[in-house]
Enzyme design. Sequence first.
Site, PDB file in Angstrom:
ATOM      1  NE  ARG A   1      24.496 -39.426  31.756  1.00 21.07           N
ATOM      2  CZ  ARG A   1      23.337 -39.790  31.232  1.00 21.07           C
ATOM      3  NH1 ARG A   1      22.416 -38.896  30.970  1.00 21.07           N
ATOM      4  NH2 ARG A   1      23.101 -41.063  30.973  1.00 21.07           N
TER       5      ARG A   1
ATOM      6  NE  ARG B   1      16.657 -38.485  29.010  1.00 21.67           N
ATOM      7  CZ  ARG B   1      17.742 -37.776  28.680  1.00 21.67           C
ATOM      8  NH1 ARG B   1      17.634 -36.655  28.025  1.00 21.67           N
ATOM      9  NH2 ARG B   1      18.941 -38.215  29.016  1.00 21.67           N
TER      10      ARG B   1
ATOM     11  CG  HIS C   1      16.078 -36.833  32.770  1.00 24.47           C
ATOM     12  ND1 HIS C   1      17.446 -36.861  32.792  1.00 24.47           N
ATOM     13  CD2 HIS C   1      15.690 -38.025  32.233  1.00 24.47           C
ATOM     14  CE1 HIS C   1      17.870 -38.027  32.310  1.00 24.47           C
ATOM     15  NE2 HIS C   1      16.828 -38.741  31.952  1.00 24.47           N
TER      16      HIS C   1
ATOM     17  CG  ASP D   1      20.209 -35.099  33.557  1.00 24.37           C
ATOM     18  OD1 ASP D   1      19.999 -35.087  32.346  1.00 24.37           O
ATOM     19  OD2 ASP D   1      19.481 -35.716  34.363  1.00 24.37           O
TER      20      ASP D   1
HETATM   21  P1  NAD Z   1      14.076 -52.270  28.737  1.00 24.27           P
HETATM   22  O1  NAD Z   1      13.323 -52.376  27.455  1.00 24.27           O
HETATM   23  O2  NAD Z   1      15.372 -52.983  28.882  1.00 24.27           O
HETATM   24  O3  NAD Z   1      13.137 -52.715  29.958  1.00 24.27           O
HETATM   25  C1  NAD Z   1      11.825 -52.306  30.082  1.00 24.27           C
HETATM   26  C2  NAD Z   1      11.050 -53.462  30.692  1.00 24.27           C
HETATM   27  O4  NAD Z   1       9.730 -53.019  31.018  1.00 24.27           O
HETATM   28  C3  NAD Z   1      10.900 -54.661  29.747  1.00 24.27           C
HETATM   29  O5  NAD Z   1      11.487 -55.799  30.337  1.00 24.27           O
HETATM   30  C4  NAD Z   1       9.392 -54.813  29.587  1.00 24.27           C
HETATM   31  O6  NAD Z   1       8.966 -56.171  29.498  1.00 24.27           O
HETATM   32  C5  NAD Z   1       8.880 -54.152  30.856  1.00 24.27           C
HETATM   33  N1  NAD Z   1       7.484 -53.692  30.799  1.00 24.27           N
HETATM   34  C6  NAD Z   1       6.867 -52.998  29.797  1.00 24.27           C
HETATM   35  N2  NAD Z   1       5.585 -52.751  30.153  1.00 24.27           N
HETATM   36  C7  NAD Z   1       5.402 -53.281  31.385  1.00 24.27           C
HETATM   37  C8  NAD Z   1       4.313 -53.332  32.275  1.00 24.27           C
HETATM   38  N3  NAD Z   1       3.129 -52.773  31.965  1.00 24.27           N
HETATM   39  N4  NAD Z   1       4.476 -53.956  33.460  1.00 24.27           N
HETATM   40  C9  NAD Z   1       5.664 -54.531  33.787  1.00 24.27           C
HETATM   41  N5  NAD Z   1       6.736 -54.511  32.981  1.00 24.27           N
HETATM   42  C10 NAD Z   1       6.614 -53.889  31.792  1.00 24.27           C
HETATM   43  O7  NAD Z   1      14.265 -50.697  28.965  1.00 24.27           O
HETATM   44  P2  NAD Z   1      15.323 -50.013  29.954  1.00 24.27           P
HETATM   45  O8  NAD Z   1      16.563 -49.708  29.227  1.00 24.27           O
HETATM   46  O9  NAD Z   1      15.359 -50.803  31.204  1.00 24.27           O
HETATM   47  O10 NAD Z   1      14.590 -48.608  30.221  1.00 24.27           O
HETATM   48  C11 NAD Z   1      13.389 -48.539  30.985  1.00 24.27           C
HETATM   49  C12 NAD Z   1      12.901 -47.103  31.052  1.00 24.27           C
HETATM   50  O11 NAD Z   1      13.837 -46.329  31.823  1.00 24.27           O
HETATM   51  C13 NAD Z   1      12.791 -46.394  29.696  1.00 24.27           C
HETATM   52  O12 NAD Z   1      11.630 -45.567  29.667  1.00 24.27           O
HETATM   53  C14 NAD Z   1      14.043 -45.532  29.646  1.00 24.27           C
HETATM   54  O13 NAD Z   1      13.907 -44.403  28.787  1.00 24.27           O
HETATM   55  C15 NAD Z   1      14.128 -45.139  31.105  1.00 24.27           C
HETATM   56  N6  NAD Z   1      15.413 -44.613  31.522  1.00 24.27           N
HETATM   57  C16 NAD Z   1      15.363 -43.547  32.351  1.00 24.27           C
HETATM   58  C17 NAD Z   1      16.520 -42.959  32.797  1.00 24.27           C
HETATM   59  C18 NAD Z   1      16.402 -41.751  33.680  1.00 24.27           C
HETATM   60  O14 NAD Z   1      17.419 -41.102  33.972  1.00 24.27           O
HETATM   61  N7  NAD Z   1      15.209 -41.400  34.135  1.00 24.27           N
HETATM   62  C19 NAD Z   1      17.768 -43.481  32.418  1.00 24.27           C
HETATM   63  C20 NAD Z   1      17.802 -44.599  31.602  1.00 24.27           C
HETATM   64  C21 NAD Z   1      16.607 -45.154  31.138  1.00 24.27           C
END
Ligand code: NAD
Length: 309
Positions: free
Chosen positions: A153, A90, A177, A150
């Site tokens: 899980r 991450r 995380h 987490d």
């Molecule tokens: P994804 O690529 O499917 O979606 C991300 C979206 O963000 C895309 O559609 C993109 O067009 C959009 N985007 C990028 N820059 C932007 C901006 N400036 N303004 C508006 N939209 C914008 O990715 P995802 O699988 O949905 O994951 C998103 C984030 O969530 C990642 O950083 C991932 O690591 C994180 N995530 C966090 C957790 C957690 O527990 N915190 C869990 C899963 C994923």
Amino acid sequence: MKKTRNKVTIIGAGMVGSSVAYSLVISNIAQEIALIDKNKKLAESQVMDLQHSVPFWGYTKIKAGNYRDISDSKIVVVCCGVSQKPGESRLDLVKRNAEIIKEVVPKIFKENREVVVLMVTNPVDVLTHLSTKLFPEKKNKIIGSGTILDSARFRFLLGDYLKINPKSVHAYIVGEHGDSELALWSTATIGNTSISNFKKLNSKAKKEIFEQAKSAAYTIIEGKQATYYAIASGVAQIVETVFFDKRMVLPISHYIDGEYGIRDLCLSLPVVLGEDGIKERMQPNISLQEKKLLQESAKKLKKVIKSVY
Ligand code: NAD
């Protein structure tokens, strides 16, 4: 502006953002959802697909929105940016996503000074902290999903092993995380009974369960490129808690100012969450070893923060 509706704006309509919206629709939590993405066509298509599920569940208004939707939202969920690729940690994402967050968070508070901001984009602790640095007066309103995932899980795996409903398993993973997170075994209980009383759960089983919980994202990403259903459920619980001032105790990322000797960073510890953000910070009586691990987790996060801003 007076907030009357339970409205949420979700920034990022990818796998996580659209799954959050879907969780909210099927649980009938939100009256209104606005989805924003830099890829407008994606946001519009997700909205259409979500709208078509509404007749099966209840009545949620869903729209492809813009930043003005934040003005009457109670909470904004930030899940825009890039996600982990197989093998990436991450923390590898930090520079790319920090630039996005620096642009997005000021735009949120420009629209609504009172809104709660929930960071989900990774690395979530670093980006939550970056946001509190941009808006130091909003430390109780800027939170990160942190180890709510987490911990879910962990609770699932413990419940599965002991054949007990995970809802009755009160056990937290805290800290980053990510790879330096730790399980609070010393305070874990089931039915008010210390988890150490469950003899079936020997030290080998404990080690395996914690390792599985910690590495779950890597395993899932290897098989399906992203994780989204469980985080979406966790986010829905946070949104519900804010909408209805539920005062749930949740392990989420927030600004730490002295707890366990840790200062000026964000990581997860249990807090009481209400309609305007964090109501109370909690400091469970953890073991000396757990305190040491938590401080090490903090040290690791500090190092990353220093390398970025
Ligand atoms: P994804 O690529 O499917 O979606 C991300 C979206 O963000 C895309 O559609 C993109 O067009 C959009 N985007 C990028 N820059 C932007 C901006 N400036 N303004 C508006 N939209 C914008 O990715 P995802 O699988 O949905 O994951 C998103 C984030 O969530 C990642 O950083 C991932 O690591 C994180 N995530 C966090 C957790 C957690 O527990 N915190 C869990 C899963 C994923």
